[in-house]
Design a protein around this motif. Structure first.
Motif, short mmCIF file in Angstrom:
data_model
loop_
_atom_site.label_atom_id
_atom_site.label_comp_id
_atom_site.label_asym_id
_atom_site.label_seq_id
_atom_site.Cartn_x
_atom_site.Cartn_y
_atom_site.Cartn_z
N TYR B 37 -2.33 -12.60 -2.27
CA TYR B 37 -1.18 -13.46 -1.95
C TYR B 37 -1.63 -14.05 -0.56
O TYR B 37 -2.50 -13.99 0.13
CB TYR B 37 -0.02 -12.65 -1.75
CG TYR B 37 0.70 -12.01 -2.74
CD1 TYR B 37 0.30 -10.81 -3.19
CD2 TYR B 37 1.78 -12.42 -3.30
CE1 TYR B 37 0.80 -10.30 -4.63
CE2 TYR B 37 2.50 -12.12 -4.38
CZ TYR B 37 2.00 -10.76 -4.93
OH TYR B 37 2.50 -10.54 -6.21
N PHE B 91 -3.55 -11.78 1.71
CA PHE B 91 -3.59 -10.29 1.45
C PHE B 91 -4.18 -10.12 0.29
O PHE B 91 -3.79 -11.02 -0.90
CB PHE B 91 -2.26 -9.91 1.56
CG PHE B 91 -1.74 -9.73 2.92
CD1 PHE B 91 -0.78 -10.77 3.19
CD2 PHE B 91 -1.79 -8.84 3.71
CE1 PHE B 91 -0.48 -10.71 4.55
CE2 PHE B 91 -1.12 -8.59 4.91
CZ PHE B 91 -0.50 -9.65 5.48
N PHE B 105 -1.41 -2.94 -0.21
CA PHE B 105 -1.67 -4.21 0.17
C PHE B 105 -2.95 -3.47 1.34
O PHE B 105 -2.91 -2.76 1.83
CB PHE B 105 -0.94 -4.56 1.16
CG PHE B 105 0.45 -5.61 0.29
CD1 PHE B 105 1.34 -4.99 -0.20
CD2 PHE B 105 0.09 -6.97 0.17
CE1 PHE B 105 2.14 -5.85 -0.95
CE2 PHE B 105 0.68 -7.74 -0.82
CZ PHE B 105 2.00 -7.10 -1.03
N GLN B 107 -4.95 -4.78 4.85
CA GLN B 107 -4.44 -5.15 6.11
C GLN B 107 -4.27 -6.82 6.35
O GLN B 107 -3.76 -7.09 7.25
CB GLN B 107 -5.23 -4.63 7.22
CG GLN B 107 -5.02 -3.05 7.34
CD GLN B 107 -3.69 -2.70 7.64
OE1 GLN B 107 -2.97 -2.47 6.99
NE2 GLN B 107 -3.28 -2.94 8.90
#
Lengths: 113, 115
Positions: B37, B91, B105, B107
Motif C-alpha cells: 500500500y 507499507f 503491516f 512499519q
C-alpha cells in the motif's frame, strides 16, 4: 464506484469523553475492518465485521468497540478517551472472504486533549 | 503469529533513480496473501498489489515491479525511474489463514524523491 467514506475527518475531544466514528464501505462490500495508526505503534488492527458480526478482534482494551449495520456501514466507539488514543483511525472495506483486498478510507484524525 | 519487517525506515533518492523497498515476512500459514500500500500525505492508504503464496511470478505494472521469493520470505517492491509524485510512505502487509480481515503491516518506508 464511490470509495470508502469516513466521518468525521477530524475530531478534537478531551480526556474522559467518548467518541463515535463512522465508516461507509464500497457498495457491495460486506466486510469492514478498523485500524489505528500512530507514529509509535504504526498500523494496528482493531476489529473486523462481516454481516453485522465481529469476526476478529485485535489487542485493544474494551474501551474500543464497534458495530456493523445491515447496510454494512460500521461505527466504532471509544469510551473514556485517553491521551494515547490520539491517532488516525482508518476503516477498510472488502468483499467477503477474509483474504480479499481491503480498500481504505481517508481516515478520521482524532486528537485527545 | 505473523510479522512483517521493512528494514528501511527512510529512503531518499533523486528523480529518475531506481529504488527498491524491502519487505520480509514471517508466517506459519501455508496459504497467505501479501500486499503493498502507498500512503501519501493525505493519509489514505492506496492499494498497489496483492499476491498469494502460491504465485511466485514477478509482476510489473508500468514503473512498478514486485519480486516475490518464498525461499527468502521476501516481497520486494521496485520503482523504476522514480518521480516526485512517488514520494509517500509505503507499507507491506500480510494476511492469511483465519486472520479474518486482519492485515499485519510493516512499519513502513518513507520514500522521498527529490527533483
Amino acid at each position: 464506484k464511490a470509495g470508502v467514506t469516513q466521518t468525521p475527518r477530524y475530531l478534537i475531544k478531551t480526556r474522559g469523553q467518548q467518541v463515535t466514528l463512522s465508516c461507509s464501505p464500497i457498495s457491495g462490500h460486506r466486510s469492514v475492518s478498523w485500524y489505528q495508526q500512530t507514529p509509535g505503534q504504526g498500523l494496528q488492527f482493531l476489529f473486523e465485521y462481516f454481516s453485522e458480526t465481529q469476526r476478529n478482534k485485535g489487542n485493544f482494551p474494551g474501551r474500543f468497540s464497534g458495530r456493523q449495520f445491515s447496510n454494512s456501514r460500521s461505527e466504532m466507539n471509544v469510551s473514556t478517551l485517553e491521551l494515547g488514543d490520539s491517532a488516525l483511525y482508518l476503516c477498510a472495506s472488502s468483499q467477503s472472504r477474509p483474504t480479499d483486498t481491503q480498500y481504505f478510507g481517508p481516515g478520521t484524525r482524532l486528537t485527545v486533549l | 503469529a505473523q510479522k512483517v519487517t521493512q528494514a528501511q525506515t527512510e529512503i531518499s533518492v533523486v528523480e529518475k533513480e531506481d529504488v527498491t523497498l524491502d519487505c520480509v515476512y514471517e508466517t506459519r500459514d501455508t496459504t497467505y496473501y501479501l500486499f503493498w500500500y502507498k500512503q501519501p500525505p493525505s493519509g489514505e492508504l492506496v492499494f498497489l498489489i496483492r499476491r498469494n503464496s502460491f504465485d511466485e511470478q514477478n509482476e510489473i505494472s508500468g514503473r512498478y515491479s514486485w519480486n516475490f521469493q518464498k525461499s527468502t520470505s521476501s516481497f520486494n517492491f521496485t520503482i523504476t525511474a522514480s518521480q516526485v509524485v512517488d514520494s509517500a510512505v509505503y507499507f507491506c502487509a500480510l494476511t492469511g489463514g483465519t486472520s479474518y480481515g486482519k492485515l499485519t503491516f510493516g512499519q513502513g518506508t518513507i520514500l522521498t524523491v527529490h527533483p
